[in-house]
Design an enzyme around this catalytic site. Structure first.
Site, PDB file in Angstrom:
ATOM      1  CG  ASP A  74      -0.346  -0.154   2.646  1.00 45.29           C
ATOM      2  OD1 ASP A  74       0.943  -0.635   2.578  1.00 45.29           O
ATOM      3  OD2 ASP A  74      -0.787   0.744   3.459  1.00 45.29           O
ATOM      4  CD  GLU A 141       4.247   1.137   7.235  1.00 45.87           C
ATOM      5  OE1 GLU A 141       4.727   1.374   8.234  1.00 45.87           O
ATOM      6  OE2 GLU A 141       3.780   1.902   6.400  1.00 45.87           O
TER       7      GLU A 141
END
Ligand SMILES: [Zn+2]
Length: 385
Positions: A74, A141
């Site tokens: 991500d 994250e």
């Protein structure tokens, strides 16, 4: 033919995996890794109040030791895409750089360890030379980190698998690839100081109790040094991030005042001891005259350090052999998913140069991607050597 880290990084950048979207990034890795006979698992974790997030765990080999590479696909949003000279999800190579969101944080790092793992396996007859290689990749994250690495580690452990060592491919270097390994992180704790007084007319302060007087006295006391640092860490520090009364009335003494703060703390403190220290200091400064309380937020970012030893020496030697640089072992900077991994095995963070992370025109020099792949490859070869 060796695997191409630049091509893999470009393909990953072209996946719009803005947190918490999977964006095709994990599907791409699933495909690449399963073609090389990795056993690939995709898991989605969810929790009330957060977005469901996809994660990936891949492993080749069944024996110990299990060397894990970890990372996240991500990325933070691109912001105003028109401000980018190279479109954030195009994966363009211009000059000697690969551009795009995630180029350094951290699709580039993932591409390098995927390429290094594929090459090691290919040169050893389709398996690691011994032991196992695993990849733990999350899509959570950059946001709240609730449905990512922490749950994925638990999920893998519940299958009976264990990890021996981990390299997290976050951009750890300051100026050039090889200058810094992150071997630990400070802890982070958020709190709110609330001072209660008595509301009243500003012309008659004797009939009121102004909480702002008490608050400023306590703020001053709490900014005193917390320690002098330790062998592996800089001094801890407490920073106030907001002071709030929210009083729109000019002739009113407010009844309550608040101040929010964050503490970045080193291995001289535990969370419990740190809270006690802060509350004791406030008590002394209050001298029985200020009525205050603390509101502590739960924190899953505890301090940890991976002490120098055979694993740090192995990584440092690999880095020096490839780059000629002797890396510094650092514990500076913000938190990362290493805080979760450290509960399972020793973890070091080493990746690209962090300079352009989260910026417009984030980019990685193509040469850095090649160098980092060589370093990861050297680490794997030494580890199983
Ligand atoms: Zn990152």
């Amino acid at each position: 033919m060796p695997a191409d880290p630049v091509g893999i990084a470009r393909d990953l950048i072209r996946c719009r995996s803005v947190t918490p979207e999977e964006g095709g990034a994990l599907a791409y890795l699933h495909d690449v890794l399963s073609r090389a006979s990795f056993e690939v698992h995709r898991t989605t974790f969810a929790e009330a109040g957060t977005a469901a997030v996809e994660n990936l765990y891949a492993r080749i080999g069944a024996e110990k030791p299990n060397l894990m590479f970890a990372g996240h696909t991500d990325v933070v949003p691109p912001g105003d895409e028109a401000a980018w000279r190279h479109a954030p999800f195009a994966g363009e190579i211009a000059g000697d750089r690969l551009y795009g969101r995630g180029a350094v944080d951290m699709k580039g790092g993932i591409a390098c360890f995927v390429a290094a793992a594929l090459d090691h396996v290919a040169e050893n007859g389709g398996m690691p030379k011994k032991g196992s290689l695993s990849l733990l990749i999350t899509g959570d994250e950059e946001s709240v980190a609730v449905n990512g690495t922490a749950k994925l580690l638990k999920w893998v452990a519940a299958r009976g698998e264990t990890f021996d060592h981990c390299i997290l491919g976050e951009p750890s270097n300051v100026a050039s690839v090889g200058d810094t390994i992150k071997a630990g992180r400070r802890g982070s704790l958020n709190g709110m100081l609330v001072v209660n007084g008595r509301q009243g007319h500003v012309a008659y302060p004797d009939r009121a109790d102004n909480p702002i007087r008490g608050l400023t006295a306590l703020i001053a006391a709490l900014q005193a040094p917390l320690d002098e640092g330790s062998t592996h860490f800089d001094p801890s520090h407490l920073e106030f991030t907001s002071v709030d009364v929210g009083n729109p009335t000019v002739n009113l003494i407010p009844g309550e005042a608040r101040a929010r703060f964050n503490i970045r703390y080193n291995d001289q403190h535990s969370q419990t001891a740190l809270k006690m220290l802060i509350e004791r200091r406030a008590q002394t400064a209050a001298a029985g005259r200020v009525h205050f309380s603390f509101d502590w937020q739960p924190s899953n970012a505890d301090v940890f350090v991976t002490k120098p030893g055979p694993f740090t020496e192995l990584a440092a030697a690999a880095i020096e052999e490839v780059t000629g640089r002797v890396p510094e072992l650092s514990t500076s900077g913000g938190t990362s998913d290493a805080r979760f991994i450290k509960d399972y095995c020793p973890v070091l963070e080493f990746g690209l140069v962090g300079q352009t992370m989260h910026q417009v025109d984030e980019c990685a020099p193509v040469a850095d991607l090649v160098t980092l792949t060589l370093i990861y490859r050297r680490i794997i070869d030494k580890y199983f050597g």
